[in-house]
Design a protein around this motif. Structure first.
Motif, PDB file in Angstrom:
ATOM      1  N   LEU A 191       1.140  -1.184  -0.369  1.00 14.99           N
ATOM      2  CA  LEU A 191       0.081   0.048  -0.153  1.00 14.99           C
ATOM      3  C   LEU A 191       0.708   1.390  -0.309  1.00 14.99           C
ATOM      4  O   LEU A 191       0.162   2.542  -0.959  1.00 14.99           O
ATOM      5  N   GLN A 192       2.061   0.781   0.295  1.00 18.89           N
ATOM      6  CA  GLN A 192       2.472   2.577   0.615  1.00 18.89           C
ATOM      7  C   GLN A 192       3.729   2.634  -0.554  1.00 18.89           C
ATOM      8  O   GLN A 192       3.744   3.612  -0.977  1.00 18.89           O
ATOM      9  N   THR A 193       3.665   1.564  -1.691  1.00 19.37           N
ATOM     10  CA  THR A 193       4.559   1.873  -3.055  1.00 19.37           C
ATOM     11  C   THR A 193       3.188   2.774  -3.330  1.00 19.37           C
ATOM     12  O   THR A 193       3.591   3.668  -4.432  1.00 19.37           O
ATOM     13  N   ASP A 194       1.799   2.980  -3.224  1.00 21.15           N
ATOM     14  CA  ASP A 194       1.210   3.844  -3.767  1.00 21.15           C
ATOM     15  C   ASP A 194       1.390   3.047  -5.597  1.00 21.15           C
ATOM     16  O   ASP A 194       0.658   3.850  -6.313  1.00 21.15           O
ATOM     17  N   GLU A 195       1.135   1.877  -5.849  1.00 18.92           N
ATOM     18  CA  GLU A 195       1.872   0.968  -6.865  1.00 18.92           C
ATOM     19  C   GLU A 195       1.451  -0.158  -7.525  1.00 18.92           C
ATOM     20  O   GLU A 195       0.976  -0.389  -6.636  1.00 18.92           O
ATOM     21  N   LEU A 196       0.711  -0.457  -8.636  1.00 22.63           N
ATOM     22  CA  LEU A 196       0.450  -1.668  -8.839  1.00 22.63           C
ATOM     23  C   LEU A 196       1.244  -2.990  -8.303  1.00 22.63           C
ATOM     24  O   LEU A 196       2.357  -2.929  -8.704  1.00 22.63           O
ATOM     25  N   CYS A 197       0.698  -3.944  -7.164  1.00 26.08           N
ATOM     26  CA  CYS A 197       1.515  -4.965  -6.707  1.00 26.08           C
ATOM     27  C   CYS A 197       1.447  -6.288  -7.128  1.00 26.08           C
ATOM     28  O   CYS A 197       0.380  -6.668  -6.650  1.00 26.08           O
ATOM     29  N   PRO A 198       1.686  -7.136  -8.152  1.00 26.92           N
ATOM     30  CA  PRO A 198       1.510  -8.969  -8.285  1.00 26.92           C
ATOM     31  C   PRO A 198       0.999  -9.241  -6.926  1.00 26.92           C
ATOM     32  O   PRO A 198       2.115  -8.843  -5.719  1.00 26.92           O
ATOM     33  N   CYS A 199       0.431 -10.832  -7.087  1.00 28.47           N
ATOM     34  CA  CYS A 199       0.613 -11.705  -6.033  1.00 28.47           C
ATOM     35  C   CYS A 199       1.687 -11.791  -5.326  1.00 28.47           C
ATOM     36  O   CYS A 199       3.353 -11.717  -5.880  1.00 28.47           O
ATOM     37  N   ASN A 200       1.970 -12.236  -4.486  1.00 27.28           N
ATOM     38  CA  ASN A 200       2.873 -12.695  -4.008  1.00 27.28           C
ATOM     39  C   ASN A 200       3.851 -11.245  -3.302  1.00 27.28           C
ATOM     40  O   ASN A 200       4.766 -11.590  -3.785  1.00 27.28           O
ATOM     41  N   TRP A 201       4.120 -10.264  -4.260  1.00 30.19           N
ATOM     42  CA  TRP A 201       4.874  -9.213  -4.124  1.00 30.19           C
ATOM     43  C   TRP A 201       5.140  -8.439  -2.822  1.00 30.19           C
ATOM     44  O   TRP A 201       4.335  -8.987  -1.816  1.00 30.19           O
ATOM     45  N   SER A 202       6.927  -8.453  -2.850  1.00 29.62           N
ATOM     46  CA  SER A 202       7.551  -8.587  -1.266  1.00 29.62           C
ATOM     47  C   SER A 202       8.341  -7.137  -1.322  1.00 29.62           C
ATOM     48  O   SER A 202       8.920  -6.944  -2.087  1.00 29.62           O
TER      49      SER A 202
END
Length: 188
Positions: free
Chosen positions: A164-175
């Motif tokens: 959430l803090q990236t404010d970008e699209l994060c794929p499944c299992n993103w770390s």
């Protein structure tokens, strides 16, 4: 249950302060916390069913162990149940893994916050095992509820906070540290 994108409800509750046991006495054990106490910060608020139980201390202690990691992300951890502040205090003093808990323990005795969030368990009359990530503007950005018998994974909550803090699209299992999705590249 209140949804992602909605404003976290206003509240004013008494809490057992998140100080080490050695720094607490009867004059400073309780504090008042409102929805404005940590305004402008990310907040991770997790509810549990009851003090003096079996699953609850395992996950409260696990969140407590990660307190500094959440603080490094400018996120305030808070925990809450429908027990009184006196029960919270007694439990903290007697439960080994909670003695130095750095997390304020909110007492939602009147069940007002629990009910306004829609997490009051109809059968048991206690808070469901729910967690909310609230952004600095007071908007719920993540919520999760599990069965009363199943503890949560604080590492997963932190992973979602990081995303959430990236404010970008994060794929499944993103770390944290992984690539986010670049729409320009994805549509090219």
């Amino acid at each position: 249950m209140i949804s992602v994108g909605e404003k976290f409800p206003e509240f004013k509750l008494t809490a057992v302060d998140g100080k080490p046991l050695a720094d607490i006495n009867i004059d400073n054990v309780f504090t008042e916390i409102t929805d404005q106490t940590y305004a402008g910060k990310w907040q991770v608020i997790f509810f549990y069913p009851k003090d003096f139980t079996f699953v609850c201390p395992t996950e409260i202690a696990a969140f407590g162990d990660m307190y500094e990691d959440f603080a490094d992300r400018d996120a305030q951890l808070l925990t809450a149940s429908t027990d009184t502040e006196f029960t919270h205090w007694a439990w903290r003093k007697h439960q080994e893994e909670l003695r130095d808990l750095p997390i304020p323990m909110l007492a939602d005795v009147k069940r007002e916050l629990t009910e306004s969030l829609g997490i009051l368990d109809k059968n048991e009359g206690v808070a469901q095992r729910a967690v909310f990530i609230v952004d600095p503007d007071g908007i719920i950005r993540f919520s999760m509820t599990t069965d009363l018998n199943v503890g949560r994974n604080p590492k997963e909550v932190m992973r979602v906070l990081d995303a959430l803090q990236t404010d970008e699209l994060c794929p499944c299992n993103w770390s944290k540290g992984d690539e986010t999705i670049d729409l320009k590249q994805a549509t090219a």
